[in-house]
Design a protein around this motif. Structure first.
Motif, short mmCIF file in Angstrom:
data_model
loop_
_atom_site.label_atom_id
_atom_site.label_comp_id
_atom_site.label_asym_id
_atom_site.label_seq_id
_atom_site.Cartn_x
_atom_site.Cartn_y
_atom_site.Cartn_z
N GLY A 13 0.70 -1.18 0.05
CA GLY A 13 -0.07 -0.04 -0.29
C GLY A 13 0.66 1.51 -0.05
N LEU A 14 0.13 2.48 -0.05
CA LEU A 14 0.91 3.62 -0.18
C LEU A 14 1.58 4.02 1.21
CD1 LEU A 14 1.47 6.17 -1.71
CD2 LEU A 14 -0.50 7.26 -0.90
N HIS A 15 2.80 4.44 1.03
CA HIS A 15 3.76 4.74 2.26
C HIS A 15 4.21 3.48 3.15
CE1 HIS A 15 3.66 8.77 0.58
NE2 HIS A 15 2.41 8.64 0.89
N THR A 16 4.24 2.30 2.42
CA THR A 16 4.50 1.25 3.25
C THR A 16 6.14 0.76 3.06
OG1 THR A 16 3.70 -0.39 1.75
CG2 THR A 16 2.30 0.30 3.61
N LEU A 17 6.60 0.11 4.06
CA LEU A 17 7.95 -0.45 3.62
C LEU A 17 8.03 -1.97 4.27
CD1 LEU A 17 9.84 2.55 5.63
CD2 LEU A 17 10.20 1.93 3.02
N ALA A 18 9.01 -2.54 3.71
CA ALA A 18 9.44 -4.06 4.20
C ALA A 18 10.92 -3.92 4.23
CB ALA A 18 8.82 -4.91 3.33
N VAL A 19 11.46 -3.87 5.24
CA VAL A 19 12.93 -3.78 5.65
C VAL A 19 13.34 -5.02 6.44
CG1 VAL A 19 14.36 -2.37 6.84
CG2 VAL A 19 12.52 -1.29 5.82
N PRO A 20 14.40 -5.73 6.12
CA PRO A 20 14.92 -6.83 6.84
C PRO A 20 15.21 -6.23 8.40
CG PRO A 20 16.01 -6.73 4.80
CD PRO A 20 15.31 -5.41 5.05
N THR A 21 15.06 -6.91 9.21
CA THR A 21 15.13 -6.60 10.73
C THR A 21 16.61 -6.78 10.99
OG1 THR A 21 14.86 -8.93 11.37
CG2 THR A 21 12.85 -7.37 11.63
N GLU A 22 17.51 -7.73 10.50
CA GLU A 22 18.81 -7.71 10.60
C GLU A 22 19.74 -7.78 9.46
OE1 GLU A 22 19.54 -11.19 12.97
OE2 GLU A 22 18.60 -10.21 14.80
N PHE A 23 20.82 -7.19 9.38
CA PHE A 23 21.52 -7.35 8.34
C PHE A 23 23.27 -7.33 8.61
CE2 PHE A 23 24.08 -5.43 4.81
CZ PHE A 23 23.89 -6.15 3.94
N GLU A 24 24.08 -7.94 8.26
CA GLU A 24 25.36 -8.16 8.62
C GLU A 24 26.34 -7.95 7.24
OE1 GLU A 24 28.69 -11.20 10.61
OE2 GLU A 24 26.58 -11.54 10.88
N ALA A 25 27.35 -7.14 7.82
CA ALA A 25 28.24 -6.53 6.38
C ALA A 25 29.61 -6.66 6.94
CB ALA A 25 27.98 -5.22 6.01
N GLY A 26 30.49 -6.92 6.05
CA GLY A 26 32.10 -6.90 6.49
C GLY A 26 32.76 -5.96 5.68
N GLY A 27 31.98 -4.83 4.96
CA GLY A 27 32.45 -3.78 4.32
C GLY A 27 31.33 -3.19 3.51
N PRO A 28 31.67 -2.32 2.37
CA PRO A 28 30.66 -1.52 1.68
C PRO A 28 29.59 -2.41 1.36
CG PRO A 28 32.88 -1.16 0.89
CD PRO A 28 33.13 -2.11 1.81
N PHE A 29 28.32 -1.87 1.43
CA PHE A 29 27.06 -2.71 0.74
C PHE A 29 26.17 -1.86 0.07
CE2 PHE A 29 25.83 -1.52 5.08
CZ PHE A 29 24.56 -1.58 4.98
N ALA A 30 25.25 -2.20 -0.42
CA ALA A 30 24.12 -1.45 -1.02
C ALA A 30 22.90 -1.78 -0.42
CB ALA A 30 24.12 -1.74 -2.48
N VAL A 31 22.01 -0.61 -0.33
CA VAL A 31 20.48 -0.55 0.04
C VAL A 31 19.83 -0.69 -1.26
CG1 VAL A 31 18.72 0.39 1.28
CG2 VAL A 31 21.06 0.46 2.27
N GLU A 32 19.11 -1.72 -1.56
CA GLU A 32 18.26 -1.55 -2.82
C GLU A 32 16.84 -1.59 -2.63
OE1 GLU A 32 18.71 -5.19 -5.29
OE2 GLU A 32 21.16 -5.34 -4.74
N LEU A 33 16.53 -0.38 -3.10
CA LEU A 33 15.11 0.27 -2.94
C LEU A 33 14.24 -0.24 -4.14
CD1 LEU A 33 15.98 3.81 -1.94
CD2 LEU A 33 15.62 1.94 -0.18
N HIS A 34 13.43 -0.77 -3.79
CA HIS A 34 12.40 -1.56 -4.90
C HIS A 34 10.95 -0.94 -4.74
CE1 HIS A 34 15.40 -4.30 -5.82
NE2 HIS A 34 15.57 -4.79 -4.80
N ASN A 35 10.44 -0.08 -5.46
CA ASN A 35 9.39 0.80 -5.30
C ASN A 35 8.35 -0.11 -5.96
OD1 ASN A 35 7.07 2.25 -5.20
ND2 ASN A 35 8.01 4.03 -5.86
N HIS A 36 7.38 -0.75 -5.61
CA HIS A 36 6.26 -1.47 -6.24
C HIS A 36 4.72 -0.57 -6.36
CE1 HIS A 36 8.42 -5.20 -5.06
NE2 HIS A 36 8.74 -4.59 -4.17
N GLY A 37 4.80 0.71 -5.81
CA GLY A 37 3.60 1.38 -5.94
C GLY A 37 3.89 3.00 -6.82
N GLU A 38 3.38 3.98 -6.17
CA GLU A 38 3.52 5.42 -6.61
C GLU A 38 4.99 5.81 -6.07
OE1 GLU A 38 0.43 7.92 -5.65
OE2 GLU A 38 -1.15 6.28 -5.60
N ALA A 39 5.10 6.77 -6.85
CA ALA A 39 6.67 7.52 -6.85
C ALA A 39 6.77 7.88 -5.18
CB ALA A 39 7.09 8.47 -7.59
N ALA A 40 7.86 7.82 -4.71
CA ALA A 40 7.98 8.19 -2.98
C ALA A 40 9.33 8.68 -3.10
CB ALA A 40 7.67 7.11 -2.32
#
Length: 187
Positions: A13-40
């Protein structure tokens, strides 16, 4: 460890997010934003603890309808990190504050320190001499024995009859096989 953290925007729905609760990295990483609805507009922010080892270039990201965007999280040199893993929160906000979620992020310095450094001089082969004798010396006994066999065979064929001629013929075949073996050894 993975190299990207996937965030679903407007999937439920509009203005909803699904974000993993935990993430582990050993260096640089990317946040991948996937928009399934209206521009935001999506805001990303690292808390103070994570900011000691990482940074995000820009915090505000406009994501079009159906667009996917990779936001790079850069890190300092892992050798400058504290000995213990750095834990903190990545804040993700959509709809100018209507929805906020957090991901617990752990940066583990051991991952970066376990990399093996290879000295540049190891990438060039060493100029060591061949350990065995030269190919000519390895074949020399075969050539000598083959030559003796040919001489005996020719002598037996011209001087004898019957059994001597047969033995001479077999010796000639053996000499030929020695010559073929010498050829393959020298190649």
């Amino acid at each position: 460890m993975t190299d990207s953290l996937a965030v679903a925007v407007n999937r439920d729905g509009l203005h909803t997010l699904a974000v993993p609760t935990e993430f582990e990295a050993g260096g640089p990483f990317a946040v991948e934003l996937h928009n399934h609805g209206e521009a935001a507009h999506v805001y990303l922010n690292l808390d103070d603890r994570l900011s000691t080892v990482a940074r995000i270039g820009a915090t505000n990201h406009y994501v079009e309808t159906g667009e996917s965007r990779r936001i790079q999280v850069e890190t300092r040199d892992p050798s400058a990190w504290p000995n213990d893993p750095v834990r903190g929160k990545l804040k993700v906000v959509v709809g100018h504050g209507q929805e906020t979620q957090y991901a617990d992020v752990t940066f583990d310095a051991e991952h970066g320190r376990n990399e093996v450094q290879v000295a540049p001089d190891l990438s060039t082969p060493a100029n060591e001499p061949d350990q065995g004798p030269p190919p000519v010396l390895r074949v020399l006994p075969v050539v000598v024995l083959g030559s003796v066999a040919v001489l005996l065979a020719v002598a037996a064929v011209f001087t004898g009859e019957g059994v001597n001629a047969t033995v001479g013929g077999l010796a000639t075949v053996a000499a030929g096989l020695c010559a073929v073996a010498a050829y393959f050894l020298l190649r």
